[in-house]
Scaffold this motif. Structure first.
Motif, mmCIF file in Angstrom:
data_model
loop_
_atom_site.group_PDB
_atom_site.id
_atom_site.type_symbol
_atom_site.label_atom_id
_atom_site.label_comp_id
_atom_site.label_asym_id
_atom_site.label_seq_id
_atom_site.Cartn_x
_atom_site.Cartn_y
_atom_site.Cartn_z
ATOM 1 N N PRO A 257 0.805 -1.227 0.000
ATOM 2 C CA PRO A 257 0.000 0.000 0.000
ATOM 3 C C PRO A 257 0.838 1.277 0.000
ATOM 4 N N ASP A 258 2.025 1.243 0.565
ATOM 5 C CA ASP A 258 2.841 2.455 0.566
ATOM 6 C C ASP A 258 3.379 2.747 -0.835
ATOM 7 N N LEU B 60 -10.109 6.422 -1.696
ATOM 8 C CA LEU B 60 -10.487 7.608 -0.932
ATOM 9 C C LEU B 60 -11.219 8.613 -1.834
ATOM 10 N N THR C 207 -4.512 3.562 -1.799
ATOM 11 C CA THR C 207 -4.974 4.568 -0.835
ATOM 12 C C THR C 207 -5.790 5.681 -1.474
ATOM 13 N N VAL D 150 0.579 3.667 -3.751
ATOM 14 C CA VAL D 150 -0.269 4.576 -2.991
ATOM 15 C C VAL D 150 -1.510 4.993 -3.781
#
Lengths: 365, 760
Positions: free
Chosen positions: A156-157, A168, A164, A160
């Protein structure tokens, strides 16, 4: 792959066509009312650059003494490698979304969210790039790419964008279009797109080594194709708060362009040490700029009320994780403090403590 | 929703109004019956100067570089589609942007620069785009009797677009099924096919019906489910050894995402032999393809695995009536006229499921067509000097409906765009008058010449919201051709041809906005026509082997090519243009472009039932560089650059053995060399690996056996060596080692003896 049942296929075959859908938009209602007031005027921030000095190895096109060989950027102007820079259109879309959702009238309607989402999801638009954006600050997956199934969830980092930012943003656009928490959703969108623009600048600068067009994109994602004194998008937002930080970021952009000019501009770059030096200069300045944006959100907690304050908090809940890696490298306890603060209720947050830590961790230089 | 014109009533009315055979005319049945379904049209002894067949429009001219896929070839090779059936034709190179698409390059040109015909009716309409398209795939190869290919320009006969050549598909004709003396005959067939590379499973049920000697009908319906295609593996970039960006593979590294589709077909063909001189046909052909992803966009380069551009619907319906007359008088020996309605419908969706977004476009083109062709008998001008004339007209009218919308599936909101890929209500009328003459002297020398006056009228409304200008353009081009055939020996012919063909800008050129393989392409309402001058020299040996060799040069004047554009050139309010890496616009090249090459084919009947075939083609294409010359005089710049996607040197070799007891065995090799001559637009085309497309050689084995009178079993083992290969310009790699099976049952049963109708 979804398959139509044979009977359905036969029916479609005989009817020869399915009808077009009718356009269906909003029902006209605005959803939940917006309560509270924004900061009026916005929190003041005066950038103090009296103690700042560029790093010894920094590229300084504005007249400082540097160790860089002469290059195309020495006139202080970004000279694009290509004649066409597609990323500018995406930053223009960001600007248009900003006008709809947060910059012109901070009371977006449901239709504004829908119109903004259409801008976001245009073919080859922001949404298409968010879905593939990775953060080169983190190690790449051992196997696969962020486009592959399962890789974003496992990384996930690095991944991104798909892991993420895309969920969102999708959720915020949809929720806003339903009339729910419009200020909060606008703030989430704003913050997520700021994160995307930050990562995009660094990512494009990195891949510029092999894809020359990416050099122009790294500049475009920050400045929107605009000159130093009048950037568009993220550059404009940082310039409005911290003019010298903006200048340093622009110097960093030119450092990348200078490296590429010196390093086989027409082909593949080989001097990756110089690339990393340029990107480090850029990233340091850009992180400072992002910290200023975060700082401002913390400051808003003290003067905004109700939904406006909640919106500032939601923006922080998006942006503090963006800074977490850089903060943690500098001060792990500060990273923990910031992460914990943004999980509190807005009234309970120690905004001054957060601001002082940010100022200390991301000083001007 | 706008209703499509349905000229069915007109056609039926025409059928009903057609006069019955009158007293004095020859009785039905005296004319030679139509050939049996699945067999070739027999060659006739009669020499025709203009074409080699007695039925006008049924054969492309033998004096040109021409080849043919027969029904026997189709049955032996088991092609996956109509385009796939052309892979063994000399000078034809089949590109695939998707598993459910295919586009044939003829002498380096394809798409809107070639003409596709079905039974003499144009499939081309005004939305055919530059570069490969999927439309020949919409012919059901199981309903075809043959596919003929003419390489080189053919506008005199076929009008606009025929710059690179013409492909004519002919349907299987119904036959009289009744046993001698019977009034009614019935002949059902069932075919079942399966393939292991893509999990294809499908079949076709077909029946012939006949009523006396007057009416014969052939109708059928078929369908298939085709899954994801397993290739022989990845084809790597020659430049860096990396994987190309498309296609995307499943975890096995062989199965290609963005492949597979579902397909339904149906057709019916009624032939009424009204008299030995008058025949009427009424035919309906339908094609329905569902959920066919475009492989290079499913997913696109760099896009997440689940983003996909899919053709939800690729439909085509063709309804037409044909009148054929023979021996109609001293001037008109043959007459053929058609009245047709064709609808092409496609609906595309770019789905980004994790963003809950779908971009959808829907385009419908209704084409009304009218053609008429008359041919004179051979007229003896003097001793050993014969003349034959042919004249005709054709005209088509397209009406375009186009829409686009964006849908957010999570909130169930749909927003329509102000315009689709095309402009709603656009119209395009195109046709022409032509005449051709053939002269034969002393049985050794034949000369041919023809000319055509065409009309093209394009009309499209404006769309202020998207900054689209209205289009009102018209052209009246004149073209022609001439040729000489000299037969110094009975088995040797030397052929020289000149042809001028043309292509008028169509609605796709003038009005469309779309993402193409190389980038976003937007309209050029000021685009002009392009012309092609082709000179070709052929040598044809007919004994002891069939050997053909052709050399050609095609010069394209005002060639329409893709030119890179800048952000500022993008039309207003078109963010997809500005946001694309590459922006393109079609422009007329400022100087001539040229294609030249050689083609050869061989057919040798060998002892012991063996037959050998081979083909080879080489094409070179170059044109002016339409990118601006760099301001830096030292910067590299080529004034002339390769034309886009010109095929590499390629060819085929086939060996077939036919036994006397119904077993046929075959082996073939398809090969191509590396193509690294790339146009600028090729460099930004994800379909083309970096550094060009590697060469390949693929071995196939085939067998078929008639196990019983009514049972034919065929099997093909494709790509025996499991090579990883890709035809240049394709998104999809060829199938890996795999099998195709076909079982053909038919006739399953004969109808019982019908009661004969009471006589008059």
């Amino acid at each position: 792959m979804h398959r139509l049942p044979a009977v359905t296929l036969l029916a479609l075959a005989l009817s020869a066509c399915g009808g077009d859908p009718d356009a269906n938009g909003q029902d006209g209602g605005e959803g939940e009312p917006i309560l509270g007031e924004p900061c009026a005027p916005p929190p003041a921030y005066v950038e103090d650059v009296s103690g700042c000095a560029p790093a010894a190895d920094a590229y300084q096109p504005r007249g400082g003494q540097d160790t860089w060989p002469a290059c195309v950027s020495d006139d202080g102007v970004y000279h694009p490698l290509g004649a066409s820079i597609s990323s500018i259109a995406r930053v223009q879309a960001y600007h248009a979304i900003a006008l709809l959702l947060w910059s012109a009238d901070p009371r977006p309607t449901r239709q504004d969210f829908l119109d903004a989402r259409i801008l976001f999801e245009e073919e080859q638009g922001l949404g298409s790039r968010v879905a593939r954006r990775y953060d080169p600050h983190f190690p790449a997956p051992a196997a696969g790419k962020c486009e592959d199934e399962g890789v974003p969830a496992a990384n996930p980092d690095y991944c991104v964008g798909p892991a993420t930012l895309q969920p969102l943003l999708t959720g915020a656009f949809a929720s806003g279009a339903e009339g729910e928490a419009r200020l909060v959703n606008a703030a989430r969108i704003h913050a997520a797109l700021q994160w995307f623009l930050y990562v995009s600048v660094i990512k494009e600068a990195t891949t510029c080594a092999t894809t020359a067009a990416d050099c122009d994109s790294h500049w475009a994602y920050y400045a929107g194709g605009g000159p130093r004194e009048s950037p568009l998008g993220l550059g404009a937002e940082i310039l409005a708060l911290a003019p010298e930080t903006h200048q340093r970021i622009y110097d960093g952009l030119l450092a990348v362009r200078c490296w590429r000019n010196l390093d086989h501009e027409g082909g593949e770059a080989t001097d990756l040490a110089l690339r990393d030096r340029a990107i480090a200069q850029l990233d340091r300045a850009l992180l400072r700029g992002m910290a200023v944006l975060v700082r401002q959100r913390f400051a808003e907690l003290g003067c905004a009320s109700e939904h406006y304050r909640q919106a500032a908090l939601e923006a922080l809940r998006v942006l503090v994780p963006l800074l977490d890696r850089a903060v943690r490298e500098r001060d792990a306890s500060a990273a923990g403090f910031l992460a914990a603060e943004v999980q509190k209720e807005a009234a309970a947050i120690d905004a001054a403590g957060a601001i002082s830590r940010l100022d200390a961790l991301f000083p001007c230089y | 929703m706008r209703r499509s014109p349905t000229p069915l009533g007109l056609l039926l009315l025409a059928c009903l109004a057609w006069p019955a055979p009158s007293a004095g005319e020859e009785a039905p049945g005296e004319e030679a019956p139509a050939p049996p379904a699945g067999e070739e049209e027999p060659e006739v002894d009669e020499e025709i100067l203009i074409t080699s067949s007695p039925a006008p429009g049924s054969r492309l001219p033998s004096a040109r570089a021409r080849s043919e896929v027969t029904r026997e070839d189709l049955a032996r090779r088991l092609p996956r589609s109509a385009p796939d059936a052309l892979r063994f034709e000399p000078g034809v190179f089949v590109q695939q942007s998707a598993h459910g698409q295919g586009s044939a390059y003829l002498r380096g040109l394809t798409g809107q620069q070639t003409v596709l015909l079905f039974d003499g009716i144009r499939l081309n309409n005004s939305t055919y785009r530059q570069g490969p398209n999927q439309y020949f795939f919409t012919l059901d190869s199981q309903s075809l009797a043959s596919i003929q290919v003419q390489r080189g320009g053919g506008s005199t006969r076929w009008g606009s677009d025929a710059l690179g050549g013409v492909i004519l598909a002919l349907p299987v004709e119904p036959r009289p099924e009744a046993s001698p003396g019977d009034w009614f005959g019935w002949d059902p067939h069932l075919r079942v096919a399966s393939g292991t590379a893509d999990g294809e499973i499908g079949g076709r049920l077909q029946t012939g019906l006949s009523f006396g000697d007057t009416f014969a009908f052939l109708g059928g319906a078929g369908g298939r489910h085709v899954g994801q295609l397993e290739s022989g593996g990845a084809v790597h970039n020659p430049a860096d050894g990396e994987l190309p960006l498309v296609p995307r593979f499943a975890d096995d590294g062989r199965t290609q995402l963005g492949t597979g589709f579902d397909e339904l077909t149906f057709d019916g063909r009624l032939v009424a032999n009204l008299s030995p001189r008058h025949r009427l046909k009424l035919a309906l052909y339908g094609y329905r393809q569902f959920d066919a992803p475009r492989t290079d966009q499913c997913p696109a380069a760099h896009a997440p695995y689940d983003e996909c551009l899919k053709y939800d619907e690729q439909f085509r319906t063709l309804l037409y009536a044909v009148y054929e007359g023979r021996r109609l008088g001293p001037v008109v020996d043959q007459l053929r006229a058609t009245l047709s309605w064709q609808q092409q419908r496609e609906r595309r969706t770019m789905a980004r499921p994790r963003a809950a977004v779908q971009h959808t476009g829907r385009d419908v083109v209704d084409s009304l067509g009218l053609t008429a062709l008359a041919r004179s008998p051979r007229l003896a001008l003097a001793d050993a000097l014969d003349l034959q004339l042919e004249a005709g007209l054709d005209t088509y009218h397209d009406l375009v409906s186009s829409a686009a919308w964006i849908a957010f599936t999570d909130i169930d909101v749909t927003a329509r765009r102000s315009r689709g890929q095309y402009l709603e209500g656009s119209r395009y009328t195109y046709g022409g008058l032509y005449a051709q003459a053939g002269l034969e002297a002393f049985g050794q020398l034949r000369a041919r010449a023809g000319a055509r006056l065409s009309w093209i009228d394009a009309r499209a409304p404006d769309d202020p919201e998207s900054g689209t200008r209205a289009v009102e353009r018209s052209w009246l081009p004149m073209v022609g051709n001439a040729g000489l055939e000299w037969r110094p020996l009975s088995s040797l012919a030397v052929l020289v041809n000149y042809d001028r063909s043309f292509r008028a800008p169509n609605l796709d050129d003038l009005t469309s906005r779309q993402q193409t393989g190389p980038g976003f392409q937007f309209e050029n309402p000021a685009l002009g026509p392009e012309q092609a001058d082709t000179f070709e020299l052929g040598l044809r040996l007919s004994a002891p082997i069939l050997l053909e060799a052709w050399g050609f040069r095609t010069t394209l004047h005002d060639a329409v090519v893709k030119s890179p554009r800048q952000d500022a050139d993008c039309p207003p309010d078109t963010p997809a243009c500005q946001a694309s890496w590459t922006k393109l616009q079609l422009v007329n090249a400022p100087a001539d472009a040229a294609l030249w090459g050689v083609e050869g084919s061989l057919l040798a009947e060998l002892p012991w039932g063996l037959e050998a075939r081979a083909s080879v083609a080489w094409t070179w294409g170059e044109g002016p560089n339409v990118t601006p010359r760099p301001t830096d005089p030292d910067a590299a710049y080529q004034a002339r650059v390769p034309l886009s996607r010109v095929p590499p040197l390629n060819g085929t070799v086939e060996l077939v053995w036919r036994s006397a007891f119904g077993l046929t065995l075959g082996a073939d090799v398809r090969w191509a060399t590396r193509q690294d001559r790339l146009a600028l637009s090729d460099l930004s085309d994800a379909r083309i690996p970096r550094g060009g497309t590697p060469g390949f050689a693929v071995l196939d084995l085939r067998a078929s056996a008639r196990l019983a009178e009514r049972l034919l079993v065929s099997v093909a083992m494709e790509n025996v060596l499991d090579a990883a290969y890709r035809y240049h310009g394709s998104s999809v790699n060829g199938p890996g080692r795999s099998f195709i099976f076909l079982i053909d049952l038919g006739p399953l049963w004969r109808s019982p003896e019908p009661a004969r109708p009471a006589g008059p």
